[in-house]
Structures are given as structure tokens and as C-alpha cells.
Design a protein around this motif. Structure first.
Motif, mmCIF file in Angstrom:
data_model
loop_
_atom_site.group_PDB
_atom_site.id
_atom_site.type_symbol
_atom_site.label_atom_id
_atom_site.label_comp_id
_atom_site.label_asym_id
_atom_site.label_seq_id
_atom_site.Cartn_x
_atom_site.Cartn_y
_atom_site.Cartn_z
ATOM 1 N N LEU A 417 0.833 -1.192 0.000
ATOM 2 C CA LEU A 417 0.000 0.000 0.000
ATOM 3 C C LEU A 417 0.875 1.253 0.000
ATOM 4 N N ASP A 418 0.269 2.388 -0.352
ATOM 5 C CA ASP A 418 1.033 3.624 -0.490
ATOM 6 C C ASP A 418 1.304 4.304 0.848
ATOM 7 N N SER A 431 -3.730 -2.296 13.271
ATOM 8 C CA SER A 431 -3.048 -3.411 12.598
ATOM 9 C C SER A 431 -1.602 -3.088 12.279
ATOM 10 N N ARG A 432 -1.330 -1.843 11.890
ATOM 11 C CA ARG A 432 0.058 -1.500 11.586
ATOM 12 C C ARG A 432 0.929 -1.540 12.832
ATOM 13 N N ASP A 433 0.386 -1.098 13.972
ATOM 14 C CA ASP A 433 1.151 -1.176 15.219
ATOM 15 C C ASP A 433 1.421 -2.625 15.607
ATOM 16 N N ARG A 434 0.586 -3.538 15.152
ATOM 17 C CA ARG A 434 0.775 -4.963 15.465
ATOM 18 C C ARG A 434 1.676 -5.657 14.454
ATOM 19 N N ALA A 436 1.754 -5.084 10.747
ATOM 20 C CA ALA A 436 1.384 -5.141 9.334
ATOM 21 C C ALA A 436 1.971 -3.924 8.612
ATOM 22 N N LEU A 437 3.209 -4.040 8.167
ATOM 23 C CA LEU A 437 3.920 -2.921 7.531
ATOM 24 C C LEU A 437 3.743 -2.990 6.019
ATOM 25 N N SER A 444 9.676 -5.166 -5.478
ATOM 26 C CA SER A 444 10.198 -6.410 -6.053
ATOM 27 C C SER A 444 9.586 -7.659 -5.422
ATOM 28 N N GLN A 445 8.597 -7.504 -4.542
ATOM 29 C CA GLN A 445 7.973 -8.648 -3.872
ATOM 30 C C GLN A 445 6.467 -8.651 -4.102
ATOM 31 N N PRO A 446 6.007 -8.784 -5.344
ATOM 32 C CA PRO A 446 4.553 -8.861 -5.567
ATOM 33 C C PRO A 446 3.984 -10.134 -4.952
ATOM 34 N N GLY A 447 2.804 -9.986 -4.390
ATOM 35 C CA GLY A 447 2.165 -11.120 -3.730
ATOM 36 C C GLY A 447 2.418 -11.187 -2.245
ATOM 37 N N VAL A 448 3.374 -10.385 -1.729
ATOM 38 C CA VAL A 448 3.645 -10.353 -0.295
ATOM 39 C C VAL A 448 2.654 -9.411 0.374
ATOM 40 N N GLY A 449 2.096 -9.830 1.479
ATOM 41 C CA GLY A 449 1.132 -8.988 2.186
ATOM 42 C C GLY A 449 0.841 -9.541 3.559
ATOM 43 N N TYR A 450 -0.200 -9.008 4.145
ATOM 44 C CA TYR A 450 -0.625 -9.405 5.488
ATOM 45 C C TYR A 450 -2.115 -9.728 5.438
ATOM 46 N N VAL A 451 -2.496 -10.743 6.166
ATOM 47 C CA VAL A 451 -3.888 -11.169 6.208
ATOM 48 C C VAL A 451 -4.357 -11.152 7.653
ATOM 49 N N ARG A 452 -5.566 -10.686 7.823
ATOM 50 C CA ARG A 452 -6.178 -10.675 9.146
ATOM 51 C C ARG A 452 -7.488 -11.441 9.063
#
Length: 498
Positions: A417-418, A431-434, A436-437, A444-452
Motif C-alpha cells: 500500500l502507499d 493493525s500496523r502497530d501490530r 502489518a507494515l 520487487s515482492q509482488p504477492g507479499v502482504g498481510y492477512v487478518r
């Protein structure tokens, strides 16, 4: 005027026999009773200095050995063997023991790791990585509590370690909460020389600290094998950073995938479709797909879709109206029979997939058509889960004015995300404090993310598998849908006609 005189080389302070500047001179024979500045001299006797250092370090060594029984046992055994057997037999025994351990490692590495390597590694890390740095880390991150007489520190209780991740169980002090550790997570990571620290809440009075020392998601994850017997409550779509398989629950939920252009939203959507392929081929699952970008993303899999719209927004609205009509009819049949639909050949699960849902809910010029689509989506998201009509939507801009229904998606995936504020928009407040950066994920890492997941506070870092164009073509050729509904069908058409 009186002449200026240089200050004396030594001054006294209250408690050292003098009254400070201008006070009476100190008594040379009197022992000091408080703080001093210059007049206490180190001892001149070299033997006294050596004795103090030797005794102090010996006591520290004994205390350390008392707290580490394995080292104490090895030390005592070495000393006893040297005294009673001599140094040569003792050295021979040590060499034989090392050879036996090496042979064990060569013959059966699994049991060697479980019985020897992992316990030693865990003990080594606990002592030299965490215990040695724990008090300074707690102090400088404002997690130690100072009282008048002492300083209390949260207790290191247990350590579980793997190749790249250490999980430390910490007992909190009275008055501390997991939020205190979440705010200090970045500082704790730097204190322990870790890449990142995440806080996992557990029972009352304790938290798990996860220290990640290497990024296990740097390499692209190839397309996963099509499951032989897919479970709708655990569809494999990628991998978790701890090495486990990342699965998504689709039965009884809706899924929102958010991320900027190039973040890998297509990887998540196609991985879900790939996991459903066998169910689609036998007719237990039907895919109703909307691609407002003219079919650029999802058209290659059109053979697998029961319904597909990519050009006409009016037909897209009709598709959603059909889904609402099906949902209401199914709810009437299942009322009083069951609380959760189960997919069968007679009543398959319908998965409505929408790529870039903002084109329908915010950017569509026709206001009436936009309101109609928003109303249909709201009904599907609030009533569709129980009757087997599920929504999977992809989105670039997570702002409320773009998609006001985002909180109706129980399962949310946030890719790159921007802005930091967008993380909480997608995954929920805090979530970011926990950990989720999402705004720090590399391009260069498409597909990397965080799920809740629904009911889980802490986000999980994942990477979706990359499904290539060749994989999609093979998928559509091997697992086509057994029946297709006419695209021009309206709400009044029998949706289950052969």
C-alpha cells in the motif's frame, strides 16, 4: 578590589566533613558519608586490586554456572576427570563423545536435531542472545518499572526457536499490557538485532514476542498444485513466513484483496481459482466473474466461469442482481433446515469474483447504476455467506468513499500500500502497530502482504503463489465449467436450468 584567587584543586560536598563552598575544611581522618567529587583515591596496593577482581569474577562465574546446569555439569565433569583420571583420559573421553555425536548426526539427523541440536541451540540463544541483552532492551524501551528500592523487568519465561524465527514468551509486570510491547516492537527488534518483532497476544499476563531474523518470502512462490480434494474452508493460496502453507477460508465468508498496482492482487485471486478448479469442473462450485477492465486480468480463464462480464456495466449489474435473487430464493428454502449452506451438485456454492471493485462502486459515471450495484453488493455481503453466495473482490484504493462496504469482508488481505494509514483502513485499527507494515513492502515482492482473519487481532505475513499465463491456460483447458449460464439472462431466468 580583592584579588581573584584560583579555586582549590579539591572541593568538598556536604557529608564529607565540609560544608561545601565556603564551609569549614574537611577532617582528613573522617570516613566519607556521602557522594564526593575528587578527594576519594583508588587503592594503591596492586595485590588488593587483583584480589578484588579475582574474587568478584569468581563469584560471578559461580552464579552463572548455578543458573546454567548443563554448563555446570560439563565443567564439573571435566574438573573431576582431570583430577581423578588425568588430562589425557579425560581428553580421550571427550573425543569419543564428540565422535559418537558426529556418527549419530550422520546416521539419523532427525533424532539428533530433536534431542541435541535444537535444545542446545535454544539454550545458546536464550543465554547469549536474549538474557545478555534483556535488561538493557527493557530499560531503553521503557518496559522496565523502576521503584524506589529496585528495578523490575518483565520475565523471560520460554523460548521456541526455528531456523529464522524465535518466539519468546514474556511474563508481564503488574500494570503492563500487550499494547506496551506493541508500541515498543520496533525498538525491541533493533535491540535483539532482528529484522522485525511482532507481538502475539496469549493468555492474561503474558505475550509471545516473535523475532524474525531472515525474510523467508524473498523468492517467488510457484503455482501450487491443484488440490485433489479441495476443502472450501482451507484453500491453499501461498505460504506463510514461518514456512507453513497459507490457506484461505472461503466457505461462510467474503474475501477482500487490497493493494496498489503491481502489488500482486491477481496472484491471490488466481490462486483461489486454482484451488477451486476441481470443484468447478464437477459443478460443486460456480464462478460468476466481473472484470471491469475489459477482461485484461480474468478473461484467460473464461472457460472455467459460469458467468463472465467484462464490457457492459449494465450486464455486470444484472449479474449481481441475479446473485441477489439466487441468494433470497435459497434462503427461503433453507430457512429452518440449516444455518449454513453446504455445496452440492444440486445447490453449488456461487463465488462472485470482482476485479477492481472500485470501478463499479465509485468510478462508474452512471449514478443510478452505481447505486444499484452498491445495493446489490451490500445485500450479498450481509446475507450471502450463510446460503453459499460468496464474494471475492480486489481493490486498489481502500478509502471509505471508494468502497464503503469494506468492513463487511471478514477476511481481508492487504498487499503493498502507499500510505501507513491505509493499512488500518484495510485490516482494522491498530493493525500496523501490530506489525502489518504494508507500506514498507518492496516493489520487487509482488504477492507479499498481510492477512487478518475474522476474530484474530494479529495480522499474518504471507506471500501468494504466482500463477503464470501458461498455468492459467492449462487450468482453463483442464478444468472447464460443466455448464454456462447465458450472459443476457435477467433475474427472472431460471438460474439452474441445464
Amino acid at each position: 578590589p580583592p584579588a581573584r584567587c584560583p579555586p582549590p584543586p579539591f572541593t568538598t560536598t556536604p557529608g564529607w566533613g565540609g560544608g561545601g563552598r565556603g564551609g569549614p575544611p574537611a577532617d582528613p581522618g573522617r570516613e566519607p558519608t556521602g557522594m564526593h567529587t575528587y578527594d576519594k583515591k583508588p587503592p594503591d596496593d596492586l595485590l588488593t586490586i587483583v584480589a578484588e577482581l579475582t574474587i568478584g569474577n569468581a563469584l560471578k562465574l559461580l552464579m552463572w554456572l548455578f543458573g546454567h546446569p548443563l554448563c555446570a555439569l560439563l565443567t564439573a565433569g571435566s574438573v573431576a576427570g582431570t583430577v581423578y583420571l588425568g588430562w589425557q583420559p579425560t581428553l580421550g573421553i571427550a573425543v569419543l563423545a564428540a565422535a559418537g555425536l558426529g556418527l549419530w548426526w550422520l546416521v539419523h539427523r532427525g533424532s539428533f536435531r530433536a534431542c541435541v541440536a535444537r535444545p542446545l541451540r535454544r539454550r545458546w540463544r536464550m543465554v547469549w542472545r536474549y538474557e545478555a541483552r534483556w535488561k538493557p532492551a527493557m530499560t531503553y524501551n521503557s518496559l522496565a518499572i523502576k521503584t524506589r528500592d529496585r528495578t523490575d523487568y518483565p520475565k523471560l519465561h520460554k523460548l521456541r526457536c526455528s531456523d529464522h524465527v524465535d518466539r519468546v514468551l514474556v511474563i508481564l509486570l503488574h500494570g503492563q499490557t500487550p499494547d506496551d510491547f506493541e508500541k515498543a516492537a520496533d525498538g525491541l527488534a533493533h535491540s535483539m538485532r532482528a529484522r522485525v518483532c511482532r507481538v502475539r497476544r496469549t493468555g492474561p499476563g503474558a505475550v509471545w514476542l516473535e523475532f524474525h531474523y531472515a525474510d523467508t518470502l524473498t523468492h517467488t512462490v510457484p503455482a501450487l498444485p491443484v488440490p485433489d480434494a479441495p476443502q472450501l474452508d482451507a484453500l491453499p493460496v501461498g505460504t506463510v513466513e514461518n514456512g507453513h502453507e497459507w490457506t484461505i477460508r472461503l466457505e461462510g465468508t467474503h474475501v477482500l484483496v487490497a493493494g496498489v498496482t503491481g502489488a500482486g492482487k491477481g496472484s491471490v485471486v488466481w490462486s483461489i481459482i486454482r484451488s477451486l478448479a476441481r470443484q468447478v469442473a464437477v459443478g460443486v462450485v460456480e464462478l460468476w466473474v466481473i472484470d471491469p477492465k475489459g477482461g485484461m486480468e480474468l478473461a484467460p480463464g473464461q472457460a472455467m466461469f459460469a458467468r463472465f462480464e467484462a464490457q457492459d456495466f449494465e450486464r455486470m449489474a444484472e449479474l449481481l442482481d441475479n446473485a441477489v435473487a439466487l441468494m433470497k430464493a435459497r434462503a427461503q428454502r433453507l430457512a429452518g433446515v440449516t444455518r449454513q449452506h453446504r455445496a452440492t451438485l444440486d445447490e453449488p456454492m456461487v463465488v462472485v469474483i470482482i476485479d477492481e471493485v472500485a470501478n463499479l462502486t465509485a468510478y462508474l459515471p452512471d449514478r443510478k447504476l452505481r447505486e444499484r450495484i452498491n445495493q446489490s453488493l451490500a445485500l450479498l455481503l450481509t446475507q450471502g455467506r450463510a446460503v453459499g453466495v460468496n464474494v471475492v473482490a480486489a481493490l486498489q484504493d481502500p478509502r471509505k468513499e471508494v468502497l464503503g462496504l469494506r468492513n463487511l469482508f471478514p477476511t481481508r488481505v492487504a498487499l503493498r500500500l502507499d500510505e501507513p494509514q491505509q493499512v488500518d483502513m484495510v485490516l482494522g485499527a491498530g493493525s500496523r502497530d501490530r506489525g502489518a507494515l504494508c507500506d514498507q513492502i518492496a516493489e520487487s515482492q509482488p504477492g507479499v502482504g498481510y492477512v487478518r482473519l475474522d476474530g484474530q487481532a494479529e495480522p499474518i505475513r504471507v506471500r501468494a503463489a504466482y500463477v503464470t499465463d501458461d498455468d492459467i491456460a492449462e487450468l482453463a483447458r483442464t478444468y472447464p465449467a460443466p455448464r454456462a449460464i447465458e450472459r443476457t439472462a435477467g433475474p427472472e431466468v431460471d438460474l439452474w436450468a441445464a
